[in-house]
Design a protein around this motif. Structure first.
Motif, PDB file in Angstrom:
ATOM      1  N   LEU A   1     -14.218  18.630  25.934  1.00 23.51           N
ATOM      2  CA  LEU A   1     -15.601  18.167  26.003  1.00 23.51           C
ATOM      3  C   LEU A   1     -15.650  16.743  26.522  1.00 23.51           C
ATOM      4  O   LEU A   1     -14.853  15.893  26.123  1.00 23.51           O
ATOM      5  CB  LEU A   1     -16.232  18.227  24.615  1.00 23.51           C
ATOM      6  CG  LEU A   1     -16.491  19.621  24.039  1.00 23.51           C
ATOM      7  CD1 LEU A   1     -16.403  19.593  22.542  1.00 23.51           C
ATOM      8  CD2 LEU A   1     -17.828  20.134  24.490  1.00 23.51           C
TER       9      LEU A   1
ATOM     10  N   HIS B   1      -4.317  35.042  18.804  1.00 24.34           N
ATOM     11  CA  HIS B   1      -5.400  34.338  19.480  1.00 24.34           C
ATOM     12  C   HIS B   1      -5.437  32.918  18.944  1.00 24.34           C
ATOM     13  O   HIS B   1      -5.344  32.707  17.751  1.00 24.34           O
ATOM     14  CB  HIS B   1      -6.737  35.019  19.206  1.00 24.34           C
ATOM     15  CG  HIS B   1      -7.891  34.252  19.741  1.00 24.34           C
ATOM     16  ND1 HIS B   1      -8.464  34.546  20.940  1.00 24.34           N
ATOM     17  CD2 HIS B   1      -8.533  33.186  19.258  1.00 24.34           C
ATOM     18  CE1 HIS B   1      -9.423  33.678  21.165  1.00 24.34           C
ATOM     19  NE2 HIS B   1      -9.496  32.846  20.162  1.00 24.34           N
ATOM     20  N   GLU B   2      -5.546  31.976  19.829  1.00 27.07           N
ATOM     21  CA  GLU B   2      -5.733  30.626  19.330  1.00 27.07           C
ATOM     22  C   GLU B   2      -6.683  29.873  20.237  1.00 27.07           C
ATOM     23  O   GLU B   2      -6.769  30.123  21.422  1.00 27.07           O
ATOM     24  CB  GLU B   2      -4.403  29.891  19.178  1.00 27.07           C
ATOM     25  CG  GLU B   2      -3.568  29.813  20.434  1.00 27.07           C
ATOM     26  CD  GLU B   2      -2.269  29.074  20.189  1.00 27.07           C
ATOM     27  OE1 GLU B   2      -1.581  29.423  19.223  1.00 27.07           O
ATOM     28  OE2 GLU B   2      -1.958  28.161  20.954  1.00 27.07           O
ATOM     29  N   ALA B   3      -7.404  28.973  19.623  1.00 29.35           N
ATOM     30  CA  ALA B   3      -8.362  28.200  20.399  1.00 29.35           C
ATOM     31  C   ALA B   3      -8.422  26.793  19.849  1.00 29.35           C
ATOM     32  O   ALA B   3      -8.300  26.580  18.646  1.00 29.35           O
ATOM     33  CB  ALA B   3      -9.742  28.840  20.319  1.00 29.35           C
ATOM     34  N   THR B   4      -8.591  25.855  20.730  1.00 28.82           N
ATOM     35  CA  THR B   4      -8.755  24.474  20.279  1.00 28.82           C
ATOM     36  C   THR B   4      -9.906  23.839  21.053  1.00 28.82           C
ATOM     37  O   THR B   4     -10.230  24.250  22.160  1.00 28.82           O
ATOM     38  CB  THR B   4      -7.489  23.632  20.549  1.00 28.82           C
ATOM     39  OG1 THR B   4      -7.239  23.649  21.959  1.00 28.82           O
ATOM     40  CG2 THR B   4      -6.291  24.170  19.813  1.00 28.82           C
ATOM     41  N   THR B   5     -10.482  22.850  20.453  1.00 32.37           N
ATOM     42  CA  THR B   5     -11.514  22.072  21.127  1.00 32.37           C
ATOM     43  C   THR B   5     -11.214  20.605  20.898  1.00 32.37           C
ATOM     44  O   THR B   5     -10.922  20.213  19.774  1.00 32.37           O
ATOM     45  CB  THR B   5     -12.905  22.383  20.557  1.00 32.37           C
ATOM     46  OG1 THR B   5     -13.116  23.777  20.661  1.00 32.37           O
ATOM     47  CG2 THR B   5     -13.983  21.652  21.298  1.00 32.37           C
TER      48      THR B   5
ATOM     49  N   CYS C   1     -22.909  17.980  25.741  1.00 39.02           N
ATOM     50  CA  CYS C   1     -22.486  19.292  26.210  1.00 39.02           C
ATOM     51  C   CYS C   1     -21.980  20.131  25.035  1.00 39.02           C
ATOM     52  O   CYS C   1     -21.830  19.639  23.930  1.00 39.02           O
ATOM     53  CB  CYS C   1     -21.397  19.154  27.256  1.00 39.02           C
ATOM     54  SG  CYS C   1     -20.021  18.150  26.732  1.00 39.02           S
ATOM     55  N   GLY C   2     -21.751  21.396  25.299  1.00 35.97           N
ATOM     56  CA  GLY C   2     -21.297  22.276  24.235  1.00 35.97           C
ATOM     57  C   GLY C   2     -20.167  23.180  24.695  1.00 35.97           C
ATOM     58  O   GLY C   2     -20.067  23.515  25.873  1.00 35.97           O
ATOM     59  N   ALA C   3     -19.320  23.546  23.758  1.00 35.31           N
ATOM     60  CA  ALA C   3     -18.248  24.496  24.049  1.00 35.31           C
ATOM     61  C   ALA C   3     -18.268  25.568  22.977  1.00 35.31           C
ATOM     62  O   ALA C   3     -18.362  25.256  21.794  1.00 35.31           O
ATOM     63  CB  ALA C   3     -16.904  23.796  24.064  1.00 35.31           C
ATOM     64  N   HIS C   4     -18.212  26.809  23.384  1.00 36.16           N
ATOM     65  CA  HIS C   4     -18.343  27.913  22.435  1.00 36.16           C
ATOM     66  C   HIS C   4     -17.256  28.945  22.680  1.00 36.16           C
ATOM     67  O   HIS C   4     -16.861  29.167  23.811  1.00 36.16           O
ATOM     68  CB  HIS C   4     -19.716  28.567  22.577  1.00 36.16           C
ATOM     69  CG  HIS C   4     -20.830  27.578  22.695  1.00 36.16           C
ATOM     70  ND1 HIS C   4     -21.458  27.043  21.603  1.00 36.16           N
ATOM     71  CD2 HIS C   4     -21.362  26.973  23.774  1.00 36.16           C
ATOM     72  CE1 HIS C   4     -22.375  26.171  22.011  1.00 36.16           C
ATOM     73  NE2 HIS C   4     -22.321  26.111  23.327  1.00 36.16           N
ATOM     74  N   THR C   5     -16.818  29.557  21.628  1.00 34.86           N
ATOM     75  CA  THR C   5     -15.776  30.571  21.749  1.00 34.86           C
ATOM     76  C   THR C   5     -16.197  31.810  20.980  1.00 34.86           C
ATOM     77  O   THR C   5     -16.515  31.719  19.799  1.00 34.86           O
ATOM     78  CB  THR C   5     -14.451  30.042  21.172  1.00 34.86           C
ATOM     79  OG1 THR C   5     -14.310  28.681  21.513  1.00 34.86           O
ATOM     80  CG2 THR C   5     -13.290  30.825  21.693  1.00 34.86           C
ATOM     81  N   PHE C   6     -16.203  32.948  21.638  1.00 34.80           N
ATOM     82  CA  PHE C   6     -16.539  34.204  20.976  1.00 34.80           C
ATOM     83  C   PHE C   6     -15.457  35.248  21.248  1.00 34.80           C
ATOM     84  O   PHE C   6     -15.630  36.095  22.125  1.00 34.80           O
ATOM     85  CB  PHE C   6     -17.866  34.777  21.503  1.00 34.80           C
ATOM     86  CG  PHE C   6     -19.025  33.824  21.477  1.00 34.80           C
ATOM     87  CD1 PHE C   6     -19.846  33.758  20.360  1.00 34.80           C
ATOM     88  CD2 PHE C   6     -19.294  33.016  22.557  1.00 34.80           C
ATOM     89  CE1 PHE C   6     -20.934  32.894  20.352  1.00 34.80           C
ATOM     90  CE2 PHE C   6     -20.377  32.149  22.549  1.00 34.80           C
ATOM     91  CZ  PHE C   6     -21.193  32.086  21.440  1.00 34.80           C
ATOM     92  N   PRO C   7     -14.367  35.187  20.576  1.00 34.67           N
ATOM     93  CA  PRO C   7     -13.352  36.206  20.837  1.00 34.67           C
ATOM     94  C   PRO C   7     -13.517  37.411  19.916  1.00 34.67           C
ATOM     95  O   PRO C   7     -13.636  37.259  18.700  1.00 34.67           O
ATOM     96  CB  PRO C   7     -12.042  35.473  20.523  1.00 34.67           C
ATOM     97  CG  PRO C   7     -12.429  34.360  19.626  1.00 34.67           C
ATOM     98  CD  PRO C   7     -13.905  34.195  19.618  1.00 34.67           C
ATOM     99  N   TYR C   8     -13.561  38.587  20.478  1.00 30.75           N
ATOM    100  CA  TYR C   8     -13.630  39.816  19.688  1.00 30.75           C
ATOM    101  C   TYR C   8     -12.253  40.453  19.707  1.00 30.75           C
ATOM    102  O   TYR C   8     -11.694  40.684  20.774  1.00 30.75           O
ATOM    103  CB  TYR C   8     -14.617  40.817  20.293  1.00 30.75           C
ATOM    104  CG  TYR C   8     -16.058  40.389  20.215  1.00 30.75           C
ATOM    105  CD1 TYR C   8     -16.544  39.429  21.091  1.00 30.75           C
ATOM    106  CD2 TYR C   8     -16.931  40.953  19.300  1.00 30.75           C
ATOM    107  CE1 TYR C   8     -17.865  39.039  21.035  1.00 30.75           C
ATOM    108  CE2 TYR C   8     -18.262  40.573  19.246  1.00 30.75           C
ATOM    109  CZ  TYR C   8     -18.727  39.611  20.123  1.00 30.75           C
ATOM    110  OH  TYR C   8     -20.036  39.231  20.081  1.00 30.75           O
ATOM    111  N   ILE C   9     -11.733  40.765  18.543  1.00 29.02           N
ATOM    112  CA  ILE C   9     -10.417  41.394  18.484  1.00 29.02           C
ATOM    113  C   ILE C   9     -10.539  42.654  17.644  1.00 29.02           C
ATOM    114  O   ILE C   9     -10.876  42.592  16.463  1.00 29.02           O
ATOM    115  CB  ILE C   9      -9.393  40.409  17.907  1.00 29.02           C
ATOM    116  CG1 ILE C   9      -9.256  39.229  18.874  1.00 29.02           C
ATOM    117  CG2 ILE C   9      -8.038  41.077  17.711  1.00 29.02           C
ATOM    118  CD1 ILE C   9      -8.856  37.964  18.237  1.00 29.02           C
TER     119      ILE C   9
END
Lengths: 480, 393
Positions: A394, A418-422, A399-407
């Protein structure tokens, strides 16, 4: 803080470099959408009856559907009746480059991709598409020696109807989703590519798209078929001239990979993103899907998304063959009021299938950047393996950051991570660079490039340069 | 109101008795937004409305498994609640703990919270006047449709540990609502064991936090035909901490849906979430973890992790760890995994003379134990350990 603001100001005030318009005498359909328009398009392209029927079926399905609202993007509703669904430059067939409209050639030169240059220096065959009709195709002869078919979609319909009929709609059915149905009904042109058995395509196939006439929706259709034991790398790149009105783009890309084949699809997308108030810009609603139909096949998507006001795009892989592999590498950059909702779908059906997702989102200004992805492991997909990583960077606090993971896992032997960082660019990182004599702006560029490197490395040479330039251009000197 | 939902609401309307403005308002709101349908994103994998339409039996009144031995034999307050009403004769409350039955106050505005607001018999208010031992809460839900509602208020600098257990009769639907108000520097932990038989449960847990406070939820689910846990934590001030731990260890046809949300509204707060799942036979696990970081919430640290092990090919896990971030100076991460038991680890243990069954149990116990390590009450910890061993061996 003031230095930051200054840099931000510089950055946000940057004008779109590729913004201008050439006056091509377009052969247009009147605005609006009905069965007659579809018949007009079909007749204009001299299409066989089955294709017209196919289009009409898509149109009927489309009429019964409603525009999806689930994505994390906002845009004014589109009046589908005010769009012109067909527009072609008058000169629509050229045997050699000399026959091509000189103004068109200048357009390409301004983009830095003159056909001659391409032809002479890089060995890339370019199927240049301006406003939906293919104008020039190079290196065709060389490819045809190997049996590779690489031509515009309308040409393929005339010359290889059996192939088109067999594979068209096999990956993305006519009623797949709202925008795919719309595309199926009104698509004007696109590219077709067939790699025969056992052939390794010797060069990168590439198409450059441009949207040119005002108020024309661009409905491209791309179909890539890789037969057994073949390999192809396909490049798609886009730039568009500056426009005040929003333009709709709903493309469909289908990839079919047979046994032991490999398809690599790379995109650099730099359509007009709208001005810094968020006015104008392209709506990019694309359906991209590939099927690994045969065992040991592989499909790899790589995308660098820097343009468009609204992006809505999920290149997906259906891993049907045993031991098939799907890959998705993405860098999505949004600035000003851009919105991106992008990601992928990996559907594991065959045994021992593998997928890998690497998504890097960078948001600046007032933009919204979303990753939306799905990893689905079916009950019979023993030994499925997935690794997903989505990182967001960012810049600025608006501004915005979004994560939508479907597993969704239905098999016990599946191994899914699954991994995510912001995060933002660390002050310590900037400081480290500055200490070593690198100014702030270069430091930011350095860090952003490093952040996206994993994906950039996957791009073919020809694109890597352009993509890096784009990234630097869009984001250099953002925020410390 | 959407037509397809009217069946359940019509059924409920027969027993609806508007008593106060708040209940009437909630009912109106409920009619307006409707119950979740197949298309509701938040209930995508849990078709609760459909199931209730078929299974809800308002007239039902069953025997209940609850008895004196169900209670923990330990010091502390023991609060018994029958179908949402405090049972004074069964309860044993220590000095300094104040339990009051009140008229319902306004709650959250999602469909099931509103449903609770409309039908709850009373709002049970829990607060403490001086430092207390843990408060044990026992719910006995034996009627077809019960709506227990608890409101815990933790004052400035207070610490409260709550442990909750429910005894739900077969075929019942329990729609509980538990809210927490944490004042400055309050520390609250809420632990719940869910071992349900063939019944349907919807739980809403909602915490509202003030400066320097800390809220921890520990939810352990071992069985249930349909269990849905909605946990929402609002970090509405600076320097708050929110923790959510969970374990679901399921077999047969259990269906458990954990829907958690932590909302960072102000700067400098911290949240951490850890959910672990072991799924056997035909069970289904759903996990949806949301982290919101609002534009003002700079310097937020938010972490989330969800790990699953599938033991059977008929077991299913749907997981969706979701991040929504509008602030730049934050550190957020989430991770989730799904896999099976590590063959190498089993081989290692077996080569040392441990039977396959024991080896598996050992690995799974170790996997699950991380989620129970945060439990503050020893009695509960012991019980959990024995439940896990019982289930895995």
């Amino acid at each position: 803080m003031s230095a930051d603001e200054e840099i931000l100001e510089q950055f946000t005030s940057k004008e779109y470099e590729h913004g201008w318009s050439v006056d091509l005498d377009a052969d247009e359909a009147p605005p609006g959408l009905n069965e007659d328009i579809i018949r007009f398009i079909s007749a204009k392209k001299n299409e066989p009856d089955w294709l017209l029927e196919w289009r009409l079926e898509a149109f009927r399905k489309w009429k019964s559907m409603t525009e999806p609202k689930w994505s994390n993007v906002k845009y004014p509703s589109i009046d589908y009746q005010s769009i012109k669904y067909y527009s072609a430059p008058k000169q629509n067939k050229a045997q050699s480059l000399d026959d091509v409209d000189p103004e068109l050639l200048r357009t390409f030169e301004r983009l830095g991709i003159s056909l001659q240059e391409q032809k002479r220096l890089t060995g890339v065959a370019v199927d240049a598409v301006i406003d939906s009709v293919s104008v020039a195709t190079t290196f065709k002869e060389k490819l045809s020696e190997l049996g590779v078919i690489f031509c515009s979609f309308s040409e393929a319909v005339q010359e290889h109807p059996e192939l088109v009929k067999k594979y068209l709609g096999s990956v993305v059915p006519v009623g797949d989703n709202y925008f795919a149905a719309l595309n199926s009904a009104v698509f004007s042109d696109g590219s077709f590519c067939y790699i025969p058995k056992g052939v390794r395509c010797p060069m990168e196939l590439s198409t450059y798209f441009r949207i040119n006439a005002a108020n024309t929706g661009q409905f491209e259709r791309t179909l890539i078929v890789a037969d057994e034991d073949s390999y192809v790398s396909y490049l798609e790149g886009c730039t568009a001239p500056m426009r005040d009105e929003n333009q709709l783009h709903a493309a469909v890309v289908e990839i079919y990979a047979a046994k032991n084949s490999e398809v690599k699809y790379s995109t650099v997308q730099n359509w007009y993103p709208g001005d810094k108030e968020g006015k104008g810009g392209i709506y990019n609603f694309v359906t991209k899907r590939g099927i690994c139909a045969g065992d040991h096949s592989k499909i790899s998507w790589t995308q660098v998304e820097t343009g468009s006001a609204v992006t809505w795009k999920y290149p997906s892989c259906i891993l049907k063959g045993d031991h098939s592999v799907g890959e998705f590498y993405s860098v999505a950059v949004t600035n000003n009021y851009q919105q991106a909702d992008t990601g992928t779908k990996m559907i594991h059906i065959g045994k021992n299938t593998k997928s890998r997702i690497v998504s890097k989102g960078i948001s600046a200004g007032n933009s919204q950047n979303s990753y939306r992805g799905q990893v689905q492991v079916m009950k019979r997909a023993d030994g499925a393996r997935n690794f997903s990583q989505c990182d967001s960077l960012l810049m600025g606090d608006k501004c915005g950051a979004h994560t939508f993971p479907y597993i969704d896992i239905n098999n016990k032997s599946a191994q899914v991570e699954h991994e995510a960082t912001t995060s933002k660019i660390g002050e310590d990182q900037i400081f480290y660079c500055q200490q070593r004599g690198i100014d702030e702006e270069s430091a930011v560029a350095l860090i952003v490039n490093g952040f996206a490197k994993e994906v950039m490395n996957k791009l073919p040479m020809e694109f890597a340069v352009e993509a890096q330039k784009l990234l630097a251009l869009t984001l250099e000197g953002s925020v410390g | 109101m959407i037509k397809e939902q009217s069946i359940l609401l019509d059924k409920l309307k027969e027993v609806f008795d508007p008593q106060s403005g708040i209940r009437q308002e909630a009912w109106k709101m409920l009619l307006d937004i409707g119950l979740p349908t197949k298309k509701s994103e938040a209930y995508k994998y849990t078709q609760i409305t459909n199931i209730l339409e078929k299974k809800l039996n308002l007239g039902l009144s069953e025997e209940n498994a609850f008895n004196k031995t169900s209670q923990y034999e330990t010091a502390g307050s023991h609060l018994v609640i029958r179908n949402g009403v405090v049972s004074k004769e069964d309860s044993k409350i220590e000095d300094g703990v104040v339990i009051e039955s009140k008229e319902v106050t306004e709650g959250k505005h999602d469909p099931f919270s509103l449903l609770n607001t409309v039908f709850s018999p009373e709002e049970i208010s829990i607060r403490v006047e001086k430092p207390s031992s843990p408060i044990f809460i026992y719910h006995i839900n034996s009627i077809g449709f019960s709506n227990p509602r608890i409101r815990v208020s933790a004052g400035k600098n207070q610490e409260i540990d709550l442990v909750e257990k429910s005894f739900n009769s077969e075929g019942t639907f329990t729609n509980s609502y538990t809210s927490f108000d944490l004042d400055v520097n309050a520390k609250v932990s809420y632990s719940k064991i869910q071992t349900y038989d063939d019944c349907f449960v919807h739980e809403t847990i909602f915490a509202q936090q003030k400066r320097d406070s800390r809220f921890t939820s520990n939810i352990f689910t071992f069985s249930g035909t349909l269990v849905r846990n909605n946990i929402t934590i609002n970090l509405d001030d600076e320097n708050c901490e929110g923790h959510m731990n969970g374990l679901y260890l399921l077999d047969s046809k259990s269906h458990v849906d954990n829907n958690t949300s932590v909302d960072h509204i102000k700067p400098n707060s911290y949240s951490n979430e850890l959910y672990k799942g072991i799924l056997d036979e035909k069970s289904t696990g759903v996990f949806n973890g949301k982290i919101y970081v609002r534009p003002d919430a700079q310097k937020t640290n938010a972490f989330q992790s969800n790990n699953n092990i599938l033991l059977s090919d008929d077991a299913t896990i749907h997981t969706k760890p979701q991040l929504e971030i509008w602030a730049d100076d934050v550190k957020c991460s989430h991770g989730c995994t799904s896999g099976q038991l590590d063959e190498d680890a089993i081989f290692y243990l077996r080569s040392r003379g441990i039977s396959e069954k024991n080896a598996k149990a050992m690995i799974l116990t170790a996997f699950a134990s991380e989620a129970i390590s945060q439990v503050p009450v020893q009695e509960l910890k012991d019980e959990l350990e024995s439940l896990i061993t019982q289930k895995l061996l």
